[in-house]
Design a protein around this motif. Structure first.
Motif, mmCIF file in Angstrom:
data_model
loop_
_atom_site.group_PDB
_atom_site.id
_atom_site.type_symbol
_atom_site.label_atom_id
_atom_site.label_comp_id
_atom_site.label_asym_id
_atom_site.label_seq_id
_atom_site.Cartn_x
_atom_site.Cartn_y
_atom_site.Cartn_z
ATOM 1 N N GLN A 1 -38.543 92.708 -17.876
ATOM 2 C CA GLN A 1 -38.950 92.607 -19.276
ATOM 3 C C GLN A 1 -37.764 92.270 -20.177
ATOM 4 O OE1 GLN A 1 -41.641 95.649 -20.478
ATOM 5 N NE2 GLN A 1 -41.694 95.028 -22.623
ATOM 6 N N VAL A 2 -36.609 92.844 -19.896
ATOM 7 C CA VAL A 2 -35.409 92.498 -20.666
ATOM 8 C C VAL A 2 -35.089 91.022 -20.476
ATOM 9 C CG1 VAL A 2 -32.918 92.830 -20.841
ATOM 10 C CG2 VAL A 2 -34.427 94.816 -20.712
ATOM 11 N N GLY A 3 -35.198 90.536 -19.233
ATOM 12 C CA GLY A 3 -34.969 89.122 -18.980
ATOM 13 C C GLY A 3 -35.898 88.241 -19.781
ATOM 14 N N LEU A 4 -37.166 88.614 -19.841
ATOM 15 C CA LEU A 4 -38.146 87.827 -20.600
ATOM 16 C C LEU A 4 -37.891 87.909 -22.106
ATOM 17 C CD1 LEU A 4 -41.398 88.618 -18.588
ATOM 18 C CD2 LEU A 4 -40.307 86.381 -18.833
ATOM 19 N N LEU A 5 -37.427 89.049 -22.587
ATOM 20 C CA LEU A 5 -37.063 89.163 -24.006
ATOM 21 C C LEU A 5 -35.903 88.229 -24.337
ATOM 22 C CD1 LEU A 5 -37.271 93.044 -24.461
ATOM 23 C CD2 LEU A 5 -38.754 91.358 -25.575
ATOM 24 N N CYS A 6 -35.002 88.048 -23.381
ATOM 25 C CA CYS A 6 -33.828 87.208 -23.613
ATOM 26 C C CYS A 6 -34.153 85.717 -23.587
ATOM 27 C CB CYS A 6 -32.755 87.512 -22.569
ATOM 28 S SG CYS A 6 -31.974 89.133 -22.746
ATOM 29 N N VAL A 7 -35.216 85.315 -22.906
ATOM 30 C CA VAL A 7 -35.534 83.885 -22.793
ATOM 31 C C VAL A 7 -36.671 83.473 -23.726
ATOM 32 C CG1 VAL A 7 -34.709 83.741 -20.425
ATOM 33 C CG2 VAL A 7 -37.131 84.225 -20.838
ATOM 34 N N GLN A 8 -36.938 84.274 -24.736
ATOM 35 C CA GLN A 8 -37.987 83.911 -25.681
ATOM 36 C C GLN A 8 -37.643 82.596 -26.392
ATOM 37 O OE1 GLN A 8 -40.026 87.864 -27.379
ATOM 38 N NE2 GLN A 8 -37.815 87.971 -27.481
ATOM 39 N N GLN A 9 -38.683 81.873 -26.770
ATOM 40 C CA GLN A 9 -38.534 80.525 -27.323
ATOM 41 C C GLN A 9 -37.627 80.495 -28.548
ATOM 42 O OE1 GLN A 9 -39.857 77.564 -26.296
ATOM 43 N NE2 GLN A 9 -39.111 76.392 -28.043
ATOM 44 N N HIS A 10 -37.829 81.403 -29.477
ATOM 45 C CA HIS A 10 -37.092 81.377 -30.745
ATOM 46 C C HIS A 10 -35.865 82.289 -30.683
ATOM 47 C CE1 HIS A 10 -40.244 79.025 -32.596
ATOM 48 N NE2 HIS A 10 -41.136 79.894 -32.160
ATOM 49 N N PRO A 11 -34.703 81.782 -31.074
ATOM 50 C CA PRO A 11 -33.468 82.582 -31.005
ATOM 51 C C PRO A 11 -33.552 83.909 -31.739
ATOM 52 C CG PRO A 11 -32.970 80.278 -31.492
ATOM 53 C CD PRO A 11 -34.456 80.415 -31.565
ATOM 54 N N ASP A 12 -34.206 83.925 -32.893
ATOM 55 C CA ASP A 12 -34.284 85.160 -33.675
ATOM 56 C C ASP A 12 -35.061 86.255 -32.959
ATOM 57 O OD1 ASP A 12 -32.827 83.975 -35.670
ATOM 58 O OD2 ASP A 12 -34.552 83.505 -36.943
ATOM 59 N N ASP A 13 -35.916 85.869 -32.025
ATOM 60 C CA ASP A 13 -36.689 86.860 -31.285
ATOM 61 C C ASP A 13 -35.887 87.494 -30.148
ATOM 62 O OD1 ASP A 13 -38.994 86.520 -32.811
ATOM 63 O OD2 ASP A 13 -39.757 84.911 -31.531
ATOM 64 N N ARG A 14 -34.830 86.823 -29.725
ATOM 65 C CA ARG A 14 -34.035 87.346 -28.607
ATOM 66 C C ARG A 14 -33.151 88.498 -29.071
ATOM 67 N NH1 ARG A 14 -31.911 81.385 -27.624
ATOM 68 N NH2 ARG A 14 -33.965 80.397 -27.482
ATOM 69 N N PRO A 15 -32.958 89.506 -28.241
ATOM 70 C CA PRO A 15 -32.096 90.625 -28.625
ATOM 71 C C PRO A 15 -30.630 90.240 -28.580
ATOM 72 C CG PRO A 15 -32.817 90.867 -26.353
ATOM 73 C CD PRO A 15 -33.550 89.678 -26.900
ATOM 74 N N SER A 16 -29.806 90.994 -29.274
ATOM 75 C CA SER A 16 -28.358 90.840 -29.154
ATOM 76 C C SER A 16 -27.930 91.477 -27.841
ATOM 77 C CB SER A 16 -27.655 91.535 -30.320
ATOM 78 O OG SER A 16 -27.894 92.943 -30.266
ATOM 79 N N MET A 17 -26.715 91.169 -27.399
ATOM 80 C CA MET A 17 -26.253 91.761 -26.153
ATOM 81 C C MET A 17 -26.040 93.269 -26.289
ATOM 82 S SD MET A 17 -26.548 89.495 -23.932
ATOM 83 C CE MET A 17 -26.042 90.667 -22.659
#
Length: 242
Positions: A174-190
């Motif tokens: 799930q973390v991997g999928l959160l990181c590859v979301q289409q829009h950059p703003d939706d991705r988490p910070s490291m």
């Protein structure tokens, strides 16, 4: 100073896969995450790697990872989070949509690459060139399809059956999928990624990933590309002291 000799280990190699049980893979995922956090937040200059992939992660004899090959890296200062370039560099299969299409790179580009890498580590498969008998999706699309059907555990490498921590595997996917979301703003910070991997708190639902549409496998490879890319080998290099 120690001298090291390089030896390559392939996740996609079923024999060598057995050397990488789940605890080792989870340690590698966490180590890469902490390394990126240092580059993005804790180093004197904010560094964007721009070519994070399996073959640019080195493992020592204890399977501790180290991010390598900063030839394509860019540094930004102050509050800058990224920039735009006409010279897109990197490796197909790991590049974020906004970078590959528009030349916009940022720390969230590295987050996307990290997400791809996580899914590859969990599955033991490459994103680019991934094949499945039921569809023509790449690895991201396959992971997304299983996630929507509440079948994410099926993504895990069969070699992990005897060492699998189901909770950690599902959280990593799930973390991997959160990181590859289409829009950059939706991705988490490291920093958020490191926190999510280390804790059992409830994770947000992932949105649609970038670059996961079905492809025509007969046409694949026929079209040219103007993007300069480094060779897409799915490898992790182990460091052995001489």
């Amino acid at each position: 100073m120690k001298k090291y000799a390089h030896k390559k280990a392939y996740f996609a190699d079923q024999t060598k896969n057995k050397l990488l049980d789940w605890p080792k893979r989870f340690n590698i995922i966490n180590g890469i995450a902490r390394g990126l956090l240092y580059l993005h937040q804790d180093s004197r200059l904010r560094i964007i790697h721009r070519d994070l992939k399996a073959s640019n992660v080195l493992l020592d004899t204890e399977m501790n990872p180290k991010i390598s090959d900063f030839g394509m890296a860019r540094s930004v200062t102050g509050n800058e989070m990224g920039a735009k370039t006409r010279n897109v560099v990197g490796t197909h299969g790991y590049m974020s949509p906004e970078y590959a299409v528009d030349g916009m790179f940022s720390v969230k580009s590295d987050v996307f690459s990290f997400g791809v890498l996580v899914l590859e580590i969990v599955s033991g498969k490459k994103n680019r060139g991934f094949m499945h008998q039921d569809h023509n999706l790449n690895l991201l699309g396959h992971a997304w399809k299983l996630y929507k059907d509440d079948r994410s555990l099926e993504l895990a490498d069969e070699q992990l059956a005897d060492s699998c921590n189901i909770s950690q595997v599902l959280r990593s996917i799930q973390v991997g999928l959160l990181c590859v979301q289409q829009h950059p703003d939706d991705r988490p910070s490291m920093s958020s990624v490191v926190h999510m991997l280390a804790n059992e708190s409830l994770l947000p639902k992932a949105k649609e990933p970038g670059f996961f549409t079905e492809r025509n496998i007969f046409d694949e490879g026929k079209s040219g590309s103007q993007t300069r890319s480094s060779k897409n080998e799915f490898t992790i290099t182990m460091l052995d002291p001489r």
